[in-house]
Design a protein around this motif. Structure first.
Motif, short mmCIF file in Angstrom:
data_model
loop_
_atom_site.label_atom_id
_atom_site.label_comp_id
_atom_site.label_asym_id
_atom_site.label_seq_id
_atom_site.Cartn_x
_atom_site.Cartn_y
_atom_site.Cartn_z
N GLU A 196 0.80 -1.23 0.00
CA GLU A 196 0.00 0.00 0.00
C GLU A 196 0.83 1.27 0.00
O GLU A 196 0.32 2.35 -0.30
CB GLU A 196 -0.96 -0.01 1.20
CG GLU A 196 -2.17 -0.92 0.95
CD GLU A 196 -2.98 -1.16 2.19
OE1 GLU A 196 -2.46 -0.95 3.30
OE2 GLU A 196 -4.14 -1.59 2.04
N GLU A 197 2.09 1.18 0.38
CA GLU A 197 2.94 2.37 0.41
C GLU A 197 3.57 2.56 -0.97
O GLU A 197 3.82 1.60 -1.69
CB GLU A 197 4.06 2.19 1.45
CG GLU A 197 3.58 1.63 2.77
CD GLU A 197 3.31 2.71 3.80
OE1 GLU A 197 4.22 3.54 4.01
OE2 GLU A 197 2.19 2.72 4.36
N VAL A 198 3.79 3.82 -1.31
CA VAL A 198 4.44 4.11 -2.59
C VAL A 198 5.62 5.05 -2.34
O VAL A 198 5.50 6.05 -1.62
CB VAL A 198 3.45 4.79 -3.57
CG1 VAL A 198 4.15 5.16 -4.88
CG2 VAL A 198 2.27 3.86 -3.87
N CYS A 199 6.78 4.71 -2.90
CA CYS A 199 7.98 5.55 -2.72
C CYS A 199 7.78 6.89 -3.43
O CYS A 199 7.37 6.92 -4.59
CB CYS A 199 9.20 4.83 -3.26
SG CYS A 199 10.68 5.87 -3.28
N ALA A 200 8.06 8.00 -2.74
CA ALA A 200 7.87 9.33 -3.30
C ALA A 200 8.85 9.60 -4.44
O ALA A 200 8.61 10.44 -5.30
CB ALA A 200 8.06 10.38 -2.21
N HIS A 201 9.95 8.87 -4.47
CA HIS A 201 10.98 9.12 -5.48
C HIS A 201 10.81 8.26 -6.73
O HIS A 201 10.84 8.76 -7.84
CB HIS A 201 12.38 8.88 -4.90
CG HIS A 201 12.62 9.64 -3.63
ND1 HIS A 201 12.92 11.00 -3.62
CD2 HIS A 201 12.57 9.25 -2.33
CE1 HIS A 201 13.04 11.40 -2.37
NE2 HIS A 201 12.83 10.35 -1.56
N CYS A 202 10.62 6.96 -6.51
CA CYS A 202 10.60 6.08 -7.69
C CYS A 202 9.25 5.40 -7.88
O CYS A 202 9.07 4.60 -8.80
CB CYS A 202 11.70 5.03 -7.57
SG CYS A 202 11.36 3.80 -6.30
N GLN A 203 8.28 5.73 -7.02
CA GLN A 203 6.93 5.16 -7.09
C GLN A 203 6.89 3.63 -6.95
O GLN A 203 5.90 3.00 -7.35
CB GLN A 203 6.22 5.56 -8.41
CG GLN A 203 5.57 6.95 -8.37
CD GLN A 203 6.62 8.05 -8.45
OE1 GLN A 203 7.44 8.04 -9.36
NE2 GLN A 203 6.60 8.97 -7.49
N ASN A 212 12.70 3.59 4.33
CA ASN A 212 12.95 4.48 3.19
C ASN A 212 14.30 4.13 2.58
O ASN A 212 15.21 3.71 3.27
CB ASN A 212 12.99 5.93 3.66
CG ASN A 212 11.59 6.45 3.99
OD1 ASN A 212 10.62 6.04 3.38
ND2 ASN A 212 11.51 7.34 4.96
N GLY A 213 14.40 4.33 1.31
CA GLY A 213 15.69 4.14 0.67
C GLY A 213 15.97 2.72 0.24
O GLY A 213 16.97 2.44 -0.40
N MET A 214 15.09 1.79 0.60
CA MET A 214 15.35 0.39 0.26
C MET A 214 15.27 0.17 -1.24
O MET A 214 16.00 -0.64 -1.80
CB MET A 214 14.30 -0.49 0.94
CG MET A 214 14.92 -1.54 1.84
SD MET A 214 13.71 -2.78 2.20
CE MET A 214 14.41 -4.20 1.43
#
Ligand SMILES: [Zn+2]
Length: 227
Positions: A196-203, A212-214
């Motif tokens: 359900e989570e989406v990375c703000a940088h790479c989606q 974060n950063g994984m």
């Protein structure tokens, strides 16, 4: 009939005796050659029964005499066997003994393997437990106790009771991959949600709690450039 036979047999000469036995042998050989599978099974089975009955009521002397005459008979038949017959018999005996020895060895190897494996497992678990906190140790003691209860249940006559035991919660998750407990319904406590989570940088879609950063080292790695 039997008494008559016994009487007439006690009076027969050695020659007549031999003759009668030889005729009997021929008769038996003929009737056996023509018997069906079922007839053969029936005959062997009733013969076994007769033998069992006879042996169950034989005296100590009777038994000794029988064994002695068996030995003599075997010695006689061996004395009269041909070279090929003897080779076949010895070969078979030898092979049989070889097979037995091999089976014995395999059995002992298996026993050895099992006990080596067990002691290695014990050492490994001891090592893992050595690194535990008091809390983890207490939880494990409790789990061991429950598992023993379950094992006792599962070895009782009614094996089905094992499915009726009370479910235990999956509290101590660390290391539980190595300590399966049949009392725990893992599925009920193992829900980690959806992506359900989406990375703000790479989606990239992520599980809840993934750091974060994984995925892209917080935007440092541009996936579009690689592809
Ligand atoms: Zn990312």
């Amino acid at each position: 009939m039997r008494t008559q036979n016994a009487l007439s047999r006690s009076q027969e000469s050695a020659e007549a005796h031999e003759m009668r036995l030889s005729i009997d042998r021929e008769r038996h050989a003929k009737s056996r050659a023509s018997e069906t599978f079922t007839q053969r099974e029936t005959r062997l089975s009733s013969q076994r029964n007769r033998t069992d009955v006879a042996r169950s009521c034989e005296s100590v002397e009777g038994r000794q005499a029988r064994l002695e005459s068996d030995r003599e008979r075997h010695a006689e038949s061996r004395a009269s066997e041909t070279y090929t017959q003897r080779e076949t018999r010895l070969n078979t005996d030898e092979q049989r003994e070889e097979r037995r020895a091999a089976a014995r060895q395999r059995y002992h190897e298996l026993l050895g393997d099992a006990s080596t494996h067990l002691s290695q497992e014990r050492d490994r678990i001891q090592e893992i437990r050595g690194t535990w906190s008091d809390e983890q140790r207490a939880a494990q003691v409790e789990q061991d106790r429950l598992r023993r209860n379950v094992n006792q249940l599962s070895t009782s006559d009614e094996e089905s009771t094992v499915y009726d035991i009370e479910e235990q919660p999956w509290l101590n998750k660390e290391g539980s991959g190595f300590m399966y407990n049949v009392a725990i319904n893992y599925a009920a406590y193992g829900n980690i949600g959806a992506l359900e989570e989406v990375c703000a940088h790479c989606q990239a879609r992520k599980w809840k709690g993934e750091p974060n950063g994984m995925c892209c080292a917080s935007g440092d790695c541009k996936v579009c450039c690689i592809m």
